[in-house]
Design a protein around this motif. Structure first.
Motif, PDB file in Angstrom:
ATOM      1  N   ALA A 180      47.081 -52.330 -13.393  1.00  0.00           N
ATOM      2  CA  ALA A 180      45.881 -53.169 -13.384  1.00  0.00           C
ATOM      3  C   ALA A 180      44.695 -52.424 -12.769  1.00  0.00           C
ATOM      4  O   ALA A 180      43.562 -52.509 -13.261  1.00  0.00           O
ATOM      5  N   ALA A 181      44.961 -51.686 -11.697  1.00  0.00           N
ATOM      6  CA  ALA A 181      43.887 -50.931 -11.045  1.00  0.00           C
ATOM      7  C   ALA A 181      43.311 -49.877 -11.982  1.00  0.00           C
ATOM      8  O   ALA A 181      42.083 -49.688 -12.036  1.00  0.00           O
ATOM      9  N   TYR A 182      44.178 -49.187 -12.727  1.00  0.00           N
ATOM     10  CA  TYR A 182      43.687 -48.173 -13.671  1.00  0.00           C
ATOM     11  C   TYR A 182      42.887 -48.819 -14.798  1.00  0.00           C
ATOM     12  O   TYR A 182      41.887 -48.255 -15.271  1.00  0.00           O
ATOM     13  N   LEU A 183      43.321 -49.999 -15.257  1.00  0.00           N
ATOM     14  CA  LEU A 183      42.603 -50.648 -16.354  1.00  0.00           C
ATOM     15  C   LEU A 183      41.226 -51.124 -15.871  1.00  0.00           C
ATOM     16  O   LEU A 183      40.222 -50.980 -16.586  1.00  0.00           O
ATOM     17  N   GLU A 184      41.152 -51.685 -14.673  1.00  0.00           N
ATOM     18  CA  GLU A 184      39.865 -52.093 -14.137  1.00  0.00           C
ATOM     19  C   GLU A 184      38.947 -50.886 -13.932  1.00  0.00           C
ATOM     20  O   GLU A 184      37.736 -50.956 -14.170  1.00  0.00           O
ATOM     21  N   GLN A 185      39.519 -49.768 -13.519  1.00  0.00           N
ATOM     22  CA  GLN A 185      38.730 -48.541 -13.370  1.00  0.00           C
ATOM     23  C   GLN A 185      38.201 -48.084 -14.723  1.00  0.00           C
ATOM     24  O   GLN A 185      37.050 -47.637 -14.841  1.00  0.00           O
ATOM     25  N   THR A 186      39.036 -48.197 -15.752  1.00  0.00           N
ATOM     26  CA  THR A 186      38.607 -47.845 -17.110  1.00  0.00           C
ATOM     27  C   THR A 186      37.374 -48.642 -17.509  1.00  0.00           C
ATOM     28  O   THR A 186      36.394 -48.098 -18.038  1.00  0.00           O
ATOM     29  N   VAL A 187      37.415 -49.954 -17.268  1.00  0.00           N
ATOM     30  CA  VAL A 187      36.295 -50.828 -17.625  1.00  0.00           C
ATOM     31  C   VAL A 187      35.037 -50.436 -16.864  1.00  0.00           C
ATOM     32  O   VAL A 187      33.938 -50.324 -17.442  1.00  0.00           O
ATOM     33  N   GLN A 188      35.175 -50.211 -15.576  1.00  0.00           N
ATOM     34  CA  GLN A 188      34.012 -49.853 -14.755  1.00  0.00           C
ATOM     35  C   GLN A 188      33.373 -48.553 -15.226  1.00  0.00           C
ATOM     36  O   GLN A 188      32.145 -48.461 -15.367  1.00  0.00           O
ATOM     37  N   LEU A 189      34.193 -47.538 -15.480  1.00  0.00           N
ATOM     38  CA  LEU A 189      33.666 -46.237 -15.890  1.00  0.00           C
ATOM     39  C   LEU A 189      33.014 -46.312 -17.267  1.00  0.00           C
ATOM     40  O   LEU A 189      31.934 -45.766 -17.494  1.00  0.00           O
ATOM     41  N   TRP A 190      33.677 -46.993 -18.204  1.00  0.00           N
ATOM     42  CA  TRP A 190      33.155 -47.051 -19.573  1.00  0.00           C
ATOM     43  C   TRP A 190      31.814 -47.780 -19.612  1.00  0.00           C
ATOM     44  O   TRP A 190      30.906 -47.391 -20.354  1.00  0.00           O
ATOM     45  N   ASN A 191      31.669 -48.818 -18.808  1.00  0.00           N
ATOM     46  CA  ASN A 191      30.444 -49.613 -18.848  1.00  0.00           C
ATOM     47  C   ASN A 191      29.249 -48.938 -18.177  1.00  0.00           C
ATOM     48  O   ASN A 191      28.119 -49.413 -18.310  1.00  0.00           O
ATOM     49  N   ARG A 192      29.464 -47.835 -17.482  1.00  0.00           N
ATOM     50  CA  ARG A 192      28.332 -47.073 -16.978  1.00  0.00           C
ATOM     51  C   ARG A 192      27.586 -46.377 -18.108  1.00  0.00           C
ATOM     52  O   ARG A 192      26.389 -46.109 -18.012  1.00  0.00           O
ATOM     53  N   GLY A 193      28.324 -46.067 -19.182  1.00  0.00           N
ATOM     54  CA  GLY A 193      27.697 -45.558 -20.395  1.00  0.00           C
ATOM     55  C   GLY A 193      27.061 -44.199 -20.263  1.00  0.00           C
ATOM     56  O   GLY A 193      26.144 -43.877 -21.028  1.00  0.00           O
ATOM     57  N   THR A 194      27.491 -43.396 -19.300  1.00  0.00           N
ATOM     58  CA  THR A 194      26.898 -42.074 -19.110  1.00  0.00           C
ATOM     59  C   THR A 194      27.980 -41.008 -19.079  1.00  0.00           C
ATOM     60  O   THR A 194      29.156 -41.290 -18.858  1.00  0.00           O
ATOM     61  N   PHE A 195      27.550 -39.773 -19.304  1.00  0.00           N
ATOM     62  CA  PHE A 195      28.457 -38.630 -19.208  1.00  0.00           C
ATOM     63  C   PHE A 195      28.441 -38.136 -17.762  1.00  0.00           C
ATOM     64  O   PHE A 195      27.362 -38.077 -17.151  1.00  0.00           O
ATOM     65  N   PRO A 196      29.593 -37.801 -17.128  1.00  0.00           N
ATOM     66  CA  PRO A 196      30.927 -37.697 -17.720  1.00  0.00           C
ATOM     67  C   PRO A 196      31.791 -38.938 -17.544  1.00  0.00           C
ATOM     68  O   PRO A 196      33.010 -38.863 -17.696  1.00  0.00           O
ATOM     69  N   GLU A 197      31.176 -40.088 -17.192  1.00  0.00           N
ATOM     70  CA  GLU A 197      31.979 -41.279 -16.950  1.00  0.00           C
ATOM     71  C   GLU A 197      32.772 -41.718 -18.179  1.00  0.00           C
ATOM     72  O   GLU A 197      33.849 -42.301 -18.053  1.00  0.00           O
ATOM     73  N   ASP A 198      32.235 -41.450 -19.393  1.00  0.00           N
ATOM     74  CA  ASP A 198      32.986 -41.845 -20.583  1.00  0.00           C
ATOM     75  C   ASP A 198      34.282 -41.045 -20.689  1.00  0.00           C
ATOM     76  O   ASP A 198      35.326 -41.564 -21.079  1.00  0.00           O
ATOM     77  N   TRP A 199      34.238 -39.760 -20.332  1.00  0.00           N
ATOM     78  CA  TRP A 199      35.466 -38.960 -20.294  1.00  0.00           C
ATOM     79  C   TRP A 199      36.416 -39.489 -19.225  1.00  0.00           C
ATOM     80  O   TRP A 199      37.620 -39.582 -19.434  1.00  0.00           O
ATOM     81  N   GLU A 200      35.856 -39.815 -18.080  1.00  0.00           N
ATOM     82  CA  GLU A 200      36.684 -40.321 -16.984  1.00  0.00           C
ATOM     83  C   GLU A 200      37.334 -41.650 -17.355  1.00  0.00           C
ATOM     84  O   GLU A 200      38.457 -41.948 -16.928  1.00  0.00           O
ATOM     85  N   ALA A 201      36.647 -42.447 -18.177  1.00  0.00           N
ATOM     86  CA  ALA A 201      37.238 -43.704 -18.640  1.00  0.00           C
ATOM     87  C   ALA A 201      38.474 -43.443 -19.482  1.00  0.00           C
ATOM     88  O   ALA A 201      39.492 -44.138 -19.356  1.00  0.00           O
ATOM     89  N   ASN A 202      38.423 -42.433 -20.351  1.00  0.00           N
ATOM     90  CA  ASN A 202      39.594 -42.088 -21.158  1.00  0.00           C
ATOM     91  C   ASN A 202      40.737 -41.594 -20.279  1.00  0.00           C
ATOM     92  O   ASN A 202      41.915 -41.883 -20.543  1.00  0.00           O
ATOM     93  N   ILE A 203      40.409 -40.841 -19.237  1.00  0.00           N
ATOM     94  CA  ILE A 203      41.445 -40.358 -18.312  1.00  0.00           C
ATOM     95  C   ILE A 203      42.078 -41.535 -17.565  1.00  0.00           C
ATOM     96  O   ILE A 203      43.303 -41.617 -17.430  1.00  0.00           O
ATOM     97  N   ALA A 204      41.235 -42.458 -17.084  1.00  0.00           N
ATOM     98  CA  ALA A 204      41.763 -43.634 -16.387  1.00  0.00           C
ATOM     99  C   ALA A 204      42.647 -44.462 -17.308  1.00  0.00           C
ATOM    100  O   ALA A 204      43.696 -44.977 -16.885  1.00  0.00           O
TER     101      ALA A 204
END
Length: 252
Positions: free
Chosen positions: A103-127
């Protein structure tokens, strides 16, 4: 997991209000939905269920499903749509997560993806990949639980006879269990009722033989995987794998 590449396409953490719902639909990509609090009423094909905190829903392309929040206890959930090559999370449609790591990783995925900037989009895929690994580990551990031991005779039979139709009564006899108890154990261990799980085994077997035997006709694949009705086989294969068996055979 080394050959699995996940690409997050949409991610959201949603707090629902009374009356919120998603009417029956199908999707073209993959989606996971994790209930964090409250409850959802879920229908996947013809199966209806209540999804409470810790329930992970895995929606495949082309499979009809709907969601509705519990008006007395509105749900909060995380949802991620994603694509993947060459396959996706090998999970049933519904599983119950016990720990908080996934659950923590999935919530992290959502947070990172919604920032909409690089490199957070890559980090969202990693999470999200870390989420996938965590879920798979927990799921595999659950398969060795007491429930899995109780239905081991049925699981073994289905693994050894993937192309043979089987009835619920026959599975009950193998496990020496009543229908209600067997169904409950199957849902807890595999995320689906026994007859649906048996169908999944036959479809996976059909997929394997279409991949491994050149020149095999759709009719031959249907009969060898236990389907007497080729039209029904083609319909179920397309729902499960997103394309007709003939096209799948030609593209592998």
């Amino acid at each position: 997991m080394n050959d699995r590449l996940y690409a997050v396409e949409y991610a959201v953490r949603r707090r629902t209000a009374p009356g919120w719902q998603i009417p029956t639909r199908t999707i073209g990509n993959r989606e996971v939905v994790l209930v964090l609090s409250g409850a959802l009423s879920v229908q996947i094909e013809q199966a209806c269920m209540r999804a409470e905190p810790g329930t992970l829903l895995c929606f495949m392309p082309g499979i009809p499903h709907s969601l509705r929040t519990d008006d007395r206890d509105p749900a909060v959930f995380c949802a991620v749509h994603f694509s993947t090559e060459p396959d996706w999370l090998p999970l049933p449609a519904v599983i119950r997560l016990r720990g908080r790591t996934a659950a923590a990783y999935l919530e992290q995925t959502v947070q990172l993806w919604n920032r909409g900037t690089f490199p957070e989009d890559w980090e969202a895929n990693i999470a999200f990949t870390r989420f996938a690994v965590s879920v798979l580990r927990e799921y595999e551990a659950a398969r060795t639980s007491t429930d899995a031991a109780r239905i081991a005779p049925a699981l073994g039979y289905l693994a050894d006879h993937p192309g043979q139709p089987v009835t619920l009564e026959e599975l009950c006899t193998l496990c020496r269990m009543k229908k209600s108890a067997l169904t409950a154990c199957f849902c807890r261990v595999t995320g689906m009722p026994p007859v649906r799980y048996a169908l999944e085994c036959r479809l996976q077997y059909a997929r394997e033989i279409l991949c491994g035997e050149s020149g095999l006709t759709v009719e031959q694949a249907a009969y060898r995987s236990g389907f007497s009705d080729v039209f029904y086989f083609s319909k179920q294969f397309r729902r499960r794998f997103g394309m007709p068996p003939g096209r799948f055979r030609d593209e592998v």
